[in-house]
Design a protein around this motif. Structure first.
Motif, PDB file in Angstrom:
ATOM      1  N   CYS A   1       0.879  -1.240  -0.160  1.00 26.45           N
ATOM      2  CA  CYS A   1       0.209   0.227   0.068  1.00 26.45           C
ATOM      3  C   CYS A   1       0.861   1.391  -0.149  1.00 26.45           C
ATOM      4  O   CYS A   1       1.924   1.223   0.161  1.00 26.45           O
ATOM      5  N   THR A   2       0.315   2.559  -0.181  1.00 27.42           N
ATOM      6  CA  THR A   2       0.703   3.546   0.197  1.00 27.42           C
ATOM      7  C   THR A   2       0.589   4.064   1.690  1.00 27.42           C
ATOM      8  O   THR A   2      -0.318   3.575   2.302  1.00 27.42           O
ATOM      9  N   ALA A   3       1.450   4.792   2.250  1.00 29.11           N
ATOM     10  CA  ALA A   3       1.356   4.932   3.602  1.00 29.11           C
ATOM     11  C   ALA A   3       1.866   6.558   3.909  1.00 29.11           C
ATOM     12  O   ALA A   3       2.791   6.853   3.339  1.00 29.11           O
ATOM     13  N   THR A   4       1.066   7.118   5.040  1.00 26.91           N
ATOM     14  CA  THR A   4       1.597   8.539   5.233  1.00 26.91           C
ATOM     15  C   THR A   4       1.204   8.607   6.825  1.00 26.91           C
ATOM     16  O   THR A   4       0.346   8.279   7.380  1.00 26.91           O
ATOM     17  N   ILE A   5       2.005   9.628   7.224  1.00 29.60           N
ATOM     18  CA  ILE A   5       1.834  10.298   8.577  1.00 29.60           C
ATOM     19  C   ILE A   5       1.795  11.685   8.255  1.00 29.60           C
ATOM     20  O   ILE A   5       2.737  12.301   7.733  1.00 29.60           O
ATOM     21  N   PHE A   6       0.791  12.287   8.772  1.00 28.34           N
ATOM     22  CA  PHE A   6       0.429  13.686   8.690  1.00 28.34           C
ATOM     23  C   PHE A   6       0.717  14.319   9.999  1.00 28.34           C
ATOM     24  O   PHE A   6       0.284  13.720  11.051  1.00 28.34           O
ATOM     25  N   ALA A   7       1.214  15.708  10.131  1.00 29.96           N
ATOM     26  CA  ALA A   7       0.931  16.182  11.242  1.00 29.96           C
ATOM     27  C   ALA A   7       0.175  17.529  11.243  1.00 29.96           C
ATOM     28  O   ALA A   7      -0.031  18.156  10.242  1.00 29.96           O
ATOM     29  N   ALA A   8      -0.312  17.700  12.391  1.00 35.93           N
ATOM     30  CA  ALA A   8      -1.484  18.848  12.508  1.00 35.93           C
ATOM     31  C   ALA A   8      -0.654  20.290  12.277  1.00 35.93           C
ATOM     32  O   ALA A   8       0.397  20.536  12.690  1.00 35.93           O
ATOM     33  N   VAL A   9      -0.944  20.961  11.059  1.00 32.01           N
ATOM     34  CA  VAL A   9      -0.609  22.281  11.100  1.00 32.01           C
ATOM     35  C   VAL A   9      -1.816  23.301  10.767  1.00 32.01           C
ATOM     36  O   VAL A   9      -2.397  23.100   9.719  1.00 32.01           O
ATOM     37  N   GLY A  10      -1.662  24.319  11.529  1.00 34.83           N
ATOM     38  CA  GLY A  10      -2.978  25.350  11.615  1.00 34.83           C
ATOM     39  C   GLY A  10      -4.334  24.487  11.603  1.00 34.83           C
ATOM     40  O   GLY A  10      -4.364  23.838  12.649  1.00 34.83           O
ATOM     41  N   ASP A  11      -5.132  24.892  10.478  1.00 43.08           N
ATOM     42  CA  ASP A  11      -6.298  24.016  10.553  1.00 43.08           C
ATOM     43  C   ASP A  11      -6.481  22.742   9.573  1.00 43.08           C
ATOM     44  O   ASP A  11      -7.479  22.033   9.461  1.00 43.08           O
ATOM     45  N   GLY A  12      -5.200  22.368   9.347  1.00 45.62           N
ATOM     46  CA  GLY A  12      -5.131  21.341   8.241  1.00 45.62           C
ATOM     47  C   GLY A  12      -4.201  20.381   8.635  1.00 45.62           C
ATOM     48  O   GLY A  12      -3.600  20.226  10.059  1.00 45.62           O
TER      49      GLY A  12
END
Length: 161
Positions: free
Chosen positions: A79-90
């Motif tokens: 699969c594809t995998a990602t980790i996002f971090a909160a930045v502002g309202d996104g």
């Protein structure tokens, strides 16, 4: 009689196609849930999540620009995998194997108008089809919460459709 047999044969074929499609949908959803669970387990095994400025950490391990875990999940689950971090309202991609223009799509934002962000922002999971940088994927998104329960990031996995 021949037209009745043709109709019955057509109904059988349509039923088989529908059943097979339903099994495929169940299979891909199970794959998404298994892969995202692996992503969650591998990161949380490092320690509790916390956001320090724009840096997302699990324990003392920085996730920004660290591709070991997302690549391991991708290698093990296809699969594809990602980790996002909160930045502002996104939420910004800080660790990913999603490719844009030949490079990792680090720094790109989770679609602010997509169904996933609406769920994640209120602390809920999203599982379903999503557009990932112009391509359709069967996806899973889970909010990452800190010790106080604040949503500080997102785990994502997806399978290209």
């Amino acid at each position: 009689m021949k037209s009745i047999m043709k109709l019955v044969a057509l109904l059988v074929v349509v039923g088989i196609v529908f059943f097979a499609g339903s099994l495929y949908a169940q299979d891909i959803q199970a794959k998404v849930k298994t892969a995202i669970k692996a992503l969650e387990e591998k990161t949380t095994a490092l320690g509790a999540p916390k956001l320090d400025g724009g840096t997302l950490l699990f324990g003392e391990e920085e996730m920004n620009g660290n591709y070991d875990i997302v690549d391991e999940v991708a290698d093990n689950y296809g699969c594809t995998a990602t980790i996002f971090a909160a930045v502002g309202d996104g939420f910004k991609r800080i660790s990913t194997n999603v490719i844009k223009d030949g490079n990792r799509a680090v720094g790109t934002m989770l679609d602010p108008n997509g169904a996933a962000i609406k769920k994640v922002k209120v602390g809920e999971s999203f599982y379903g089809e999503a557009d990932i940088l112009g391509e359709k994927y069967e996806t899973g998104y889970e909010p990452i919460k800190d010790a106080a329960g604040a949503i500080i990031g997102v785990w994502y996995v997806g399978y290209k459709k």
